[in-house]
Design a protein around this motif. Structure first.
Motif: not given
Lengths: 85, 353
Positions: B90, B172-173, B55
């Motif tokens: 992530e 991280g979304t 990531a």
């Protein structure tokens, strides 16, 4: 069978994050492990999950993986014979 | 007791800090409430076969650490110490989402393997084949400072001669969406965003990696020496002056000894009053701020540390990070103060070497 092979190539690239490889660059009989695509044992686990999740095939004999995951051709043949979905 | 020198640095941030000279190219964001790190080309640092599983955070850590080692002309550190607030968020999100999406079946190993907080330290060690001390601190907004304190003590006590220390956090979304939900991130209505004189709550969220080679001997590449580090988990605003005064006294320093102070203002109107010392204790001291360039994340203070080290090396405060008009002829002693939401306070003193 041809469609399945193309589908498999796409899924292998996606699941294993093979960023620099395109579907057309993988030949049906290329070795997936070792000298061919150079996959490793973690990739093997990913492929086992792929068979289970997408084709309903549970691999119970770890030794069988060596033959099944030789190439896209051998994978496609095994999936055609054993798929449950 | 040995001295702890900063002999190499590598910084990946929202600015092009990886490929250019110190702050030679900067862009000030005032329109985005989330800013992402400027990603270098990783091919030079990571083999494609390894890179495909990594990531962004792991890649940033490997590249920034490679640059710091090269800068210090060191091939193998004796220890690797990382600080990260959120770790490999992530892949953690990917793994947890996969559990939910697949009803706890079909769990693939890759994202799980890479999801642990110490993945960055582990992957750097694997790449270098470094079998020495490898530790990751996950202590919120003092994660980097805790790693730095550990490294400093090991160098000073002559346990090791060289240490790679770094601060790293990636976005991280899903975690970001939760932070937005609880208003930790500035809202769209608050545009244009600013760090100084802000009247809105929350922060501009970001990510980055700051890595440093610390050694017990001075080299041509040396930036500064790490004189003192102090951490405090919680303080009231009125306690900050005493916290700083006691720290300076313990290190035989007076306010007049401080040639510049680097402050962690992040534009959150609820908590930036912790930095009001700039108008009292340090009103006659050159002041530096940096989160208008880096954004805010748990280890943004590693970016501030990189700024301070470069100011001492270059003996100049770039205009873009200057908070007041004061200048000094020489910058020999720099104090850094950072906190996040009234918690995780840290003080660092860097000195010219």
């Amino acid at each position: 069978m041809e469609a399945l092979k193309q589908e498999l190539k796409g899924k292998i690239i996606e699941v294993l994050n093979l960023e620099d490889i395109a579907v057309e660059e993988i030949n049906d009989n290329d070795a997936l492990f070792g000298d061919g695509l150079g996959l490793d044992s973690i990739d093997a686990l990913e492929l086992i999950v792929l068979l289970d999740k997408d084709y309903g095939i549970k691999l119970t004999d770890p030794k069988a993986g060596k033959t099944i995951f030789q190439s896209v051709e051998t994978m496609a043949t095994y999936i055609t014979d054993n798929r449950t979905k | 007791m040995k001295t702890c020198y900063i002999n190499g640095t590598g910084c990946i941030s929202t600015q092009n800090t990886f490929e250019t000279d110190f702050l030679s190219e900067v862009t000030i964001n005032n329109t985005e409430n989330v800013i992402y790190a400027n990603q270098p080309s990783y091919k030079e640092f990571i083999a494609p076969a390894a890179s495909r599983r990594m990531a962004k955070g792991v890649k940033m850590g490997i590249a920034a650490s490679s640059k710091a080692l090269k800068d210090a002309n060191l091939t193998m550190p004796e220890a690797i110490i990382i600080g990260t607030g959120m770790g490999c968020v992530e892949d953690s999100e990917k793994f947890l989402k996969s559990i939910l999406d697949n009803k706890e079946e079909f769990l693939t190993p890759t994202s799980f393997i890479q999801s642990t907080h110490n993945t960055v330290g582990g992957q750097i060690a694997l790449g270098l084949q470094c079998k020495g001390y490898n530790f990751t601190y996950v202590n919120g907004a003092v994660s980097f400072e805790t790693a730095l304190l550990d490294a400093k003590m090991q160098i000073e006590n002559d346990e090791v001669e060289s240490i790679l220390v770094g601060g790293i956090d990636e976005t991280g979304t899903y975690t970001l969406s939760l932070h937005k939900l609880i208003n930790l991130v500035k809202s769209e209505e608050d545009k244009p965003y600013s760090v100084l004189n802000s009247n809105s709550k929350g922060i501009v969220h970001s990510e980055g990696a700051g890595f440093f080679v610390l050694e017990n001997e001075k080299k041509e590449s040396s930036y500064a020496l790490v004189e003192a580090v102090s951490l405090q988990s919680s303080l009231e605003t009125e306690e900050v002056s005493d916290f700083i005064a006691n720290f300076l006294e313990a290190n035989n320093l007076k306010i007049s000894d401080i040639d510049a102070i680097v402050l962690g203002n992040n534009g959150d109107v609820e908590f930036d009053d912790y930095y009001d010392i700039s108008n009292s204790l340090f009103k006659n001291t050159p002041q530096v701020y940096y989160k208008h360039l880096s954004g805010e994340y748990n280890t943004a203070s590693a970016f501030g540390f990189w700024i301070a080290a470069n100011i001492i090396k270059n003996q100049d405060i770039p205009e873009v990070v200057s908070m007041n008009a004061l200048k000094k002829e020489a910058y020999s002693t720099i104090l850094l103060y950072n906190q996040y939401r009234g918690k995780d306070h840290s003080l660092i003193v860097l000195k010219k070497c």
